[in-house]
Design an enzyme around this catalytic site. Structure first.
Site, PDB file in Angstrom:
ATOM      1  N   ASP A  98       0.795  -1.224   0.000  1.00 31.76           N
ATOM      2  CA  ASP A  98       0.000   0.000   0.000  1.00 31.76           C
ATOM      3  C   ASP A  98       0.829   1.275   0.000  1.00 31.76           C
ATOM      4  OD1 ASP A  98       1.035  -0.091   2.601  1.00 31.76           O
ATOM      5  OD2 ASP A  98      -0.803  -0.980   3.393  1.00 31.76           O
ATOM      6  N   GLU A 120      -0.398  -9.133  -1.254  1.00 35.91           N
ATOM      7  CA  GLU A 120      -0.930  -8.652   0.020  1.00 35.91           C
ATOM      8  C   GLU A 120      -2.151  -7.762  -0.220  1.00 35.91           C
ATOM      9  OE1 GLU A 120       1.554  -7.800   3.864  1.00 35.91           O
ATOM     10  OE2 GLU A 120       0.885  -5.854   3.091  1.00 35.91           O
ATOM     11  N   GLU A 134      -1.959   4.865   3.300  1.00 35.37           N
ATOM     12  CA  GLU A 134      -1.943   3.466   2.910  1.00 35.37           C
ATOM     13  C   GLU A 134      -3.331   2.872   2.693  1.00 35.37           C
ATOM     14  OE1 GLU A 134      -0.094   4.805   5.288  1.00 35.37           O
ATOM     15  OE2 GLU A 134       1.992   4.152   5.035  1.00 35.37           O
ATOM     16  N   HIS A 211       6.996   4.154  13.512  1.00 36.22           N
ATOM     17  CA  HIS A 211       7.279   4.895  12.280  1.00 36.22           C
ATOM     18  C   HIS A 211       6.043   5.418  11.561  1.00 36.22           C
ATOM     19  CE1 HIS A 211       6.039   1.176  10.296  1.00 36.22           C
ATOM     20  NE2 HIS A 211       5.910   1.883   9.187  1.00 36.22           N
ATOM     21  N   ARG A 213       3.097   7.303   9.881  1.00 32.85           N
ATOM     22  CA  ARG A 213       2.939   8.737   9.641  1.00 32.85           C
ATOM     23  C   ARG A 213       1.950   9.363  10.615  1.00 32.85           C
ATOM     24  NH1 ARG A 213       4.050  12.046   5.196  1.00 32.85           N
ATOM     25  NH2 ARG A 213       4.808  10.216   4.075  1.00 32.85           N
ATOM     26  N   HIS A 244      13.324   3.792  13.069  1.00 32.08           N
ATOM     27  CA  HIS A 244      13.118   3.901  11.635  1.00 32.08           C
ATOM     28  C   HIS A 244      14.279   4.644  10.987  1.00 32.08           C
ATOM     29  CE1 HIS A 244      10.769   5.090   7.928  1.00 32.08           C
ATOM     30  NE2 HIS A 244      10.393   3.846   8.085  1.00 32.08           N
TER      31      HIS A 244
END
Length: 387
Positions: A98, A120, A134, A211, A213, A244
């Site tokens: 994604d 996926e 995503e 990590h 967003r 990250h």
């Protein structure tokens, strides 16, 4: 005769991890060859991850980087991928998950009239803003994919509910299980004296990653504060923060933890040593979808620092729980798990909800079937799996 090419669009480390087992198996076939296109999103990190599986990018694109918004990155990636597919026309375009690379790879393939395979497929949080972007990306990819490789029956059901043709969906399992098994078998060194010493002594580990967003800024700060509280309350633990690669994200989570004696800040790790670290953990605290899947394969309990998750199989199996990002919620749940109050102190037994380590095999067979060169694979029957 040369084998026709199947393009694999790889932008980030998680994409490299999950696409690699499929590319490796396809490379051993006699009917097609992988053409790995690195979009440059994670640059050298993607190349390093692929090398761990014996792969190298065939093409390294140069989109405009460090753009200030998701839209700018997406438009730049679409431009360079469209040019690449115009220059070299693969038989199929395979995208994973994604990310912006996955979305633009799918769009560029669709615009060029090349069948798109979505590895996926079917994950849904049912909140278009979380994870962002995503959730939107994967729903958009579903509309144009010719073949949906769903990792679980739940993912398949999500696609059916959205009107996808059942004949276009194959339940494969998740290729992260294939990648994890391969990497653990390599017994990679940590190249980290603190972690090697912890392994030798058997010291209990808690692994923390962050990590997402939507967690940038104050939420990651709260996750860091919770990790510090947990470490101070449990001096026998080693709390390992595998941060990250984004330097801004890393600084936010690492700064409050530098003065805590039993916190170890590793920085970004290679995939094989990271898999080894996860296998050693007593508990994992993460906002990563991939880590939720890897933990389930390893039987390690997980606290998910999000309000929603598309990995509902872990929740249903009792392998993970949503705790959000409030310090007290994280620390309280971690304390219960470490004390054995809410879950077994050791590894979980039963079926792995994410597959049996043969997802790549089913994915390659499904691609061959899509091109009319082989039989359709049987869907994975997850209820028959056992550790």
């Amino acid at each position: 005769m040369s084998r026709p090419a199947v393009a694999f669009v790889v932008g980030t480390r998680p994409e490299a991890i999950k696409l690699a087992p499929v590319a490796v198996l396809l490379g051993r076939s006699d009917w097609a060859k992988p053409n790995i296109i690195s979009t440059g999103q994670h640059g050298a990190t993607v190349a390093e991850t692929l090398r761990g599986f014996g792969l190298e990018p065939d093409v390294e694109l140069r989109p405009v980087r460090d753009l200030p918004c998701v839209g700018g990155l997406t438009s730049s990636l679409l431009h360079v991928l469209a040019a690449e597919f115009g220059h070299r026309r693969p038989e199929l375009v395979v995208v994973q998950g994604d990310t912006s690379s996955a979305l633009t790879g799918a769009l560029a393939g669709f615009f060029a009239g090349i069948p798109v395979v979505h590895l996926e497929a079917g994950l849904r949080s049912r909140d278009i803003t979380s994870p962002f972007p995503e959730e939107g990306n994967r729903k958009l990819i579903a509309q144009i994919a010719a073949l949906h490789l769903a990792p679980t029956t739940t993912a398949r059901d999500n696609l059916l509910a959205e009107g996808m043709d059942a004949a276009s969906i194959v339940v494969t399992g998740n290729t992260v299980v294939d990648a994890l098994q391969s990497s653990l078998g390599a017994a990679a060194p940590y190249n980290d004296g603190v972690l090697e010493a912890a392994d030798r002594s058997g010291r209990p580990l808690v692994v923390v990653t962050a990590h997402r967003r939507e967690n940038w800024g104050a939420p990651i700060g709260r996750i860091a504060a919770a990790a510090a509280m947990l470490a101070r309350a449990n001096p026998q633990l080693l709390v390992v923060v595998a941060a990250h690669m984004n330097p801004a994200v890393r600084a936010t989570i690492e700064q409050p933890l530098r003065a805590v004696a039993n916190v170890h800040l590793t920085g970004p790790m290679g995939y094989a040593p990271f898999a080894r670290l996860l296998a050693r953990a007593r508990l994992i605290i993460t906002d990563s979808g991939g880590v939720q899947e890897e933990a389930a394969a390893l039987g390690v309990p997980v606290l998910v620092t999000r309000d929603t998750t598309e990995r509902t199989e872990s929740l249903d199996a009792g392998l993970s729980q949503l705790v959000g990002t409030r310090e007290i919620d994280i620390v309280t749940a971690a304390g219960h798990l470490l004390a054995g109050d809410q879950a077994p102190a050791g590894r979980f037994d039963g079926a792995n909800p994410y597959g049996d380590g043969r997802a790549a095999q089913r994915s390659v067979q499904a691609c061959r079937w899509l091109l009319g060169k082989g039989e359709r694979p049987h869907d994975l029957a997850l209820t028959s799996l056992h550790h």
